[in-house]
Design an enzyme around this catalytic site. Sequence first.
Site, PDB file in Angstrom:
ATOM      1  CD  GLU A  24      -2.533   1.222   2.713  1.00  0.00           C
ATOM      2  OE1 GLU A  24      -3.534   1.942   2.809  1.00  0.00           O
ATOM      3  OE2 GLU A  24      -2.110   0.497   3.659  1.00  0.00           O
ATOM      4  CE  LYS A  28      -8.365   1.373   2.980  1.00  0.00           C
ATOM      5  NZ  LYS A  28      -7.266   1.658   3.937  1.00  0.00           N
ATOM      6  CB  CYS A  53      -4.731  -1.420   4.246  1.00  0.00           C
ATOM      7  SG  CYS A  53      -3.899  -1.422   5.865  1.00  0.00           S
TER       8      CYS A  53
END
Length: 524
Positions: A266, A342, A394
């Site tokens: 990430e 995300k 994540c």
Amino acid sequence: MSFKLFLSKLSLLFISIFLFAISTSFTSWIVYLPVLFLVHYVDLKFSWLWGGIYGFLSYFFYAFWLVAFNIPASIGVFVFYFILLAILFFLLKLCDLIFCEKSYIFQWILICAFEYLKTIGFLGFSYGVTAYSQWKNIPLIQCCDIFGVFGLNSLIIFFSAFMYKSFLCFINNSSSKKISVLLKNIFLDKGFYIFIFVTVAAYIYGFVRLNQMPAVQKMNVVAVQNNSDPWKIGFNTYKEELDSLIQLTNDALSKNPDTDIVVWPETAVIPSIYKHFYYPTDKKRSNLIQEMLEFVDSKKCAFVIGNYHVEQSEYGVNDFNSAFLFIPNQNVLPPIPKIYSKIHLVPFTEYFPYDKYFPQIYKILLAGDTHLWTPGKEYSVFDYGTLSFSTPICFEDTFGSDCRKFVKKGAKAFINLSNDAWSNSLRCQTQHLSMAVFRSVENKVPSVRSSASGHTCIIDRFGQITNISKPFEKNYVYGQIEFDNLPMTFYSKYGDVIGNVFVLLGIITICLIVVLAFRRNFNY
């Protein structure tokens, strides 16, 4: 209230906090046993206070690593659980008073509903769900491809509730043969045999599933762990990190030339690739991005790279936490990668949509060096060769409801990009890994995790970790993922049916509490 009774309550409180905080595969089966005893012995008018203290301290010790990330946000989490557990304890106490010897059933329902509800919505937080403690119990967790983690959760919590009921009868019995009374309460209760039947059935199903070996396709993957320091910023740091990523990747590819995909963590590359390639206002950063792109384009495998992605629109600039898929000689120079941004951002530390309503909180977050992102909109599926995969970033692989959306759109594998380095906590990274295991089991798809400091690993579709790197070191893992074109699992199709059932039963329970409380004119 006698001092002795107060000490007993205090002991139950600290035992409850301790069991929740350590959260092992064994203790999780009895984690609510002292909690229910505490509820039984406290007065109704103070039950909320005991629950609030339990909620605050249990999450404080369970997730102390949050303090390392963002102190205001961590305090907010702990206070939030003070409120939630205060409400839950009050309801559990009402069950204790109203339903008497049958209270454990209704308490079980409310606890299961609570553990599901706390994972949904803006403040959803999956850390601390009881069943995640079973992540190494591979045969047992296979049932999650039907019922999800909350199906297994209900089984584990039931054991605590049933044993509470049995031990309470044992304690309250004045007979000289108390042991025989306890055994009768256990072995003559239908609930015990239902529990045994369901548990045995889950294990049998798990062993059968583990021995099913359909024809599969395979792909070789390298997941890089660059052990970055998230608190260091500036061009020199970004240059050092890129050099480290390139060195680790070259080492991995020289030893494993058959690699199909390389994964970087990430935001492994922090300067925006798009911004600094197409709008080169900062020469040093533009040269850095050019160096990275030339490196990627010189290889024969695909790259999945985490990037701080910036997009300009007529409404302003949007910052995204994104994953890019680069395929050499196709979309690298100029960069036109496939992108996933995300969607499920971390509340308060990555996303706060209520700045107009709570401007003071918004100012505190910004003052605490919080970087707020724009949420993505589409659950993207990437294709490379014969593999269709998605890249939950994540925090997202802690939510089954998010990951199944990728599978419903065609993903046959998860490639997760994470950065838990900010926590400087092995405990945090292990808790995160435990949840990632369930995402593979629920959907029967493999996972590749590239995490900045760990746990970087490869998980097969049964939740077994086939290769893992040591945490907090510069390293990589190489391995093979196996995927298939079998129909979606029941969980992938229908999601957290069990969680929703318990919410419905919980609502019915609360309605019963209200009706019976008024009917009996309780006054405590």
